[in-house]
Design an enzyme around this catalytic site. Structure first.
Site, mmCIF file in Angstrom:
data_model
loop_
_atom_site.group_PDB
_atom_site.id
_atom_site.type_symbol
_atom_site.label_atom_id
_atom_site.label_comp_id
_atom_site.label_asym_id
_atom_site.label_seq_id
_atom_site.Cartn_x
_atom_site.Cartn_y
_atom_site.Cartn_z
ATOM 1 N N ALA A 61 0.839 -1.213 0.000
ATOM 2 C CA ALA A 61 0.000 0.000 0.000
ATOM 3 C C ALA A 61 0.868 1.255 0.000
ATOM 4 C CB ALA A 61 -0.888 -0.007 1.232
ATOM 5 N N GLY A 100 0.233 -5.468 0.456
ATOM 6 C CA GLY A 100 -0.711 -5.526 -0.656
ATOM 7 C C GLY A 100 -0.093 -6.118 -1.910
ATOM 8 N N GLU A 103 -0.468 -9.724 -1.483
ATOM 9 C CA GLU A 103 -1.903 -10.048 -1.584
ATOM 10 C C GLU A 103 -2.349 -10.060 -3.051
ATOM 11 O OE1 GLU A 103 -2.987 -6.971 1.378
ATOM 12 O OE2 GLU A 103 -4.148 -8.564 2.315
ATOM 13 N N GLU A 123 2.113 -5.890 7.459
ATOM 14 C CA GLU A 123 1.117 -4.906 7.928
ATOM 15 C C GLU A 123 1.128 -4.755 9.447
ATOM 16 O OE1 GLU A 123 0.670 -7.103 5.581
ATOM 17 O OE2 GLU A 123 -0.490 -6.240 3.923
#
Ligand code: NAI
Length: 718
Positions: A61, A100, A103, A123
């Site tokens: 992110a 992310g 992910e 995270e």
């Protein structure tokens, strides 16, 4: 953004483009939506490869976006669309796939990683959890225990480990995109149902409840008050117990709680603070971007005691050539053995050869004649250090930077012993120096910007978080520690016990309370300093025993030292230990009756003290000194202080550092409580709220990133 092209006839290639790490900002997310749509609607395209530009897949992110309102398409539906695609999607992972980024890769049907890539879901280190399906897909892919390990610690894994765990399908030494394209061609048209991770069930475990209870207990212990690791366990539990869609709902709920928590804000602040401190500046106008460091290849370490050994190891491990000097033959031999052992253990852990040949051992200071930089780490004794600096000034080649590891002494006095005071700076490491991340780089009034820049760069090279600080007694970290320790002593006099004070501080999040730390590092250290300052001589009983230079003083530490109670090393201190060198503290009845007698002797009537008072008195006194440090220009900004406390003093990371914490508590409250305690203890100047704190409150208590403006105004008025 994301770029789209068609290669090898039938492979759609999506390249994420957003330097430096191709973070998933709003434009990149929109770019993925557009390019995926293009690839899926192009009849010539039979399979798709997603990669990142410049050898980096994706760093996750864009953390800067967390502060404002998120715009652009959210990540979860993007990943769902990728996973639901009817053409094989292949992630080509080079460099990093973090957060992310991983992910996104887990939404793909296949993953190829370069051998040097690192993967992870970090995270939790930002107070969050992997909330784009990571907490639901990873356990389905690699099993609950391995996923719990990665998600609750945030640790990165190598490509080899990722392959072993089953996170990636293939690892290559060659061009990852080429290998991914080859794989994409080979799987085109094949059924994809078995490749969609969200449709998997977590590999079955026989005793799910006991496993989660055990993990939760461990994580709670390790987290010491941090909520994100707990939420991570809960999210993985949902993956194990619930169908995917419900698991995703749980992931979202948990993330919403974390996202708005003060802890996530604190951790994200410290992430940026860590980067901010490398952009140092000094009150005289020297700056990181206008000062050029000189390259350093060969470094000398003078004195191979506790600190010198760790420093030599840190330097050698970073590939520098190290010349050590220790005049005492026996100490030199012992040090050589200890340093070699440390290097060997370190190398074994990292799977590399120990850099034993990077270090030479000498008893004569003449050996340092051709080094680029010296780090002095002899006893904390000004006379001795002065002598060493005089010698260095004669022996070293012209231009050699001369650095001291002193914990508190005046760097400028040492500079004045040399012919080149502009080349002298402090490099204050923390014990153990090869492990602790913090380095305070201390500039004196005559240190050149180049000397400062060179020490900062060397710190970076050996993996330290380096913070530039001005020259004063104790610099930043140890200067702030003084009022903190003083308050802890006073609390004992007033009715608290070491156990109570330590418990309050440990519940706050420190791994050890102040009295346990004092026992560990040795009560004699502070005693020697106080003796040097003429404070610790025994006084007559009565009032004067507890007053020095018109201020309240607690002789408790001195009295323990007079009894030979130096802490762990003597088996007795604030606590007792099973033997000298013992590590497990236990309550000491002797100390409790000694404290009772002491109070009676000085007419002190003990009162009940609660955790809140312990925290307010110890922490607000420390914070107040932090404000004074900012006022004095010793630290450039609150971030510098916070990074020092996070990396050198065990401040709980989810509380962001003392200055950030003060902002979270509310500056008016900190000011009010300090005023209250100062009124009650007018003979304790550390409790008197300082000008900057008052000024900040008067300016409406701006957020921490705005403090520099108020500090600047204050400085311009002084
Ligand atoms: P130490 O007592 O373990 O080691 C000092 C070493 O210096 C001894 O091996 C001694 O033989 C050697 N030495 C004495 N005179 C020398 C000379 N003329 N030339 C070369 N070597 C000489 O002390 P420690 O704890 O390593 O501290 C060293 C410095 O680091 C001190 O200034 C201390 O304040 C500072 N420091 C200590 C920290 C700690 O936690 N111990 C933390 C940060 C800084």
């Amino acid at each position: 953004m994301a770029q789209y092209s068609r290669i090898s006839g039938s492979v759609g290639l999506i390249t994420l483009k957003s330097p430096p790490v191709n973070a998933l900002s709003a434009v990149v997310r929109q770019g993925i939506v557009d390019t995926v749509e293009k690839a899926l609607s192009d009849p010539k395209v039979k399979s798709v490869v997603i990669c990142g530009q410049n050898g980096i897949f994706c760093g996750g992110a864009d953390i800067k976006e967390f502060a404002g309102n998120m715009s652009g398409p959210p990540l979860v539906p993007i990943i769902h669309a990728i996973e639901a695609a009817n053409k094989p999607m292949v992630a080509a992972i080079e460099g990093i796939a973090l957060g992310g980024g991983l992910e996104l890769a887990l939404g793909c049907h296949y993953r190829v990683a370069h051998a040097k890539a690192r993967l992870g879901l970090p995270e939790v280190t930002l107070g969050l959890l992997p909330a784009a399906g990571g907490s639901q897909r990873l356990p389905r892919l690699i099993g609950v225990p391995a996923a719990l390990d990665l998600i609750t610690t945030g640790r990165h894994v190598t490509a080899a480990e990722a392959l072993q765990l089953g996170i990636v399908d293939q690892v290559t030494d060659h061009k990852t995109v080429d290998v991914a394209v080859k794989l994409a061609l080979s799987v085109a048209g094949k059924p994809l149902d078995a490749r969609r991770i969200s449709t998997y069930l977590c590999p079955p475990l026989s005793a799910l409840d006991p496993l989660f209870e055990e993990v939760m207990q461990k994580v709670r212990q390790r987290a010491r008050g941090a909520i994100a690791p707990i939420a991570c366990v809960q999210a993985v539990r949902a993956a194990a117990a619930l169908p995917y869609a419900q698991g995703m709902e749980r992931e979202k709920e948990l993330m919403a709680t974390l996202f708005t928590s003060g802890q996530a804000r604190a951790l994200q602040y410290s992430f940026f603070a860590q980067r901010a401190v490398s952009k140092w500046s000094t009150p005289s106008g020297a700056r990181w971007d206008t000062s050029t460091p000189r390259p350093v290849h060969k470094v000398a370490v003078i004195g191979l005691g506790t600190m010198g050994r760790g420093i030599a190891v840190a330097l050698a491990q970073a590939g520098l050539s190290v010349v050590t000097v220790e005049p005492q033959e026996k100490q030199l031999m012992e040090a050589k053995q200890a340093v070699s052992g440390m290097l060997e253990r370190g190398a074994k852990k990292r799977g590399v050869a120990p850099p034993l040949n990077n270090i030479t051992y000498n008893s004569n200071i003449q050996a340092v004649a051709d080094v680029d930089l010296v780090i002095e780490a002899v006893f904390e004794d000004m006379a001795l250090k002065k002598k060493v600096f005089q010698q260095l000034s004669v022996v070293c080649k012209p231009g050699t930077f001369l650095c001291t590891n002193t914990s508190a002494l005046d760097v400028d006095q040492l500079a004045s012993q040399t012919r080149t005071p502009e080349l002298v700076v402090g490099m204050h490491f923390f014990a153990p120096a090869n492990v602790m991340k913090l380095l305070e780089v201390v500039y004196g009034p005559r240190s050149s910007p180049q000397a400062l820049a060179t020490a900062m760069q060397l710190g970076k090279k050996i993996g330290k978080v380096s913070v530039a600080v001005g020259n004063c007694r104790g610099f930043v970290g140890n200067r702030m520690l003084k009022p903190y320790i003083e308050q802890a002593f006073f609390l004992l006099e007033e009715g608290a016990t070491p156990e109570l004070v330590d418990r309050a501080l440990e519940e706050f999040g420190f791994s050890m309370g102040i009295f346990k730390v004092s026992d560990l590092s040795g009560l004699d250290v502070g005693w020697r300093v106080r003796k040097g300052d003429g404070l610790a001589e025994p006084r007559a009983t009565g009032q004067s025993a507890r007053i020095r230079e018109g201020r309240r003083y607690s002789p408790l530490g001195d009295l323990l030292c007079e009894q030979g109670r130096f802490g762990q090393k003597t088996g007795r201190g604030w606590y007792q230990y099973s033997k000298p060198g013992g590590r497990e503290p236990s309550s000491d009845p002797w100390f409790h009756s000694f404290l009772k007698e002491y109070r009676a002797k000085h007419g002190l009537v003990p009162r009940a003290i609660d955790h809140q008072e312990v925290l307010e008195r110890c922490l607000y006194a420390l914070i107040n000194e932090g404000f004074r440090i900012l006022e004095d220009g010793i630290a450039a900004g609150p971030e510098d202080i916070d990074v020092i406390y996070l990396f050198g003093y065990g401040w709980p990371s989810y509380r962001g550092g003392p200055m950030f914490y003060a902002g979270m508590v509310g500056l008016p409250k900190v000011l009010d409580r300090l005023e209250h305690y100062y009124q009650a203890h007018p003979d304790v100047p550390y409790l008197q709220p300082c000008t900057l704190l008052r000024r900040l409150v008067a300016s409406g208590s701006p957020p921490v990133h705005k403090w520099r403006e108020v500090i600047k105004k204050l400085h311009s008025q002084l």
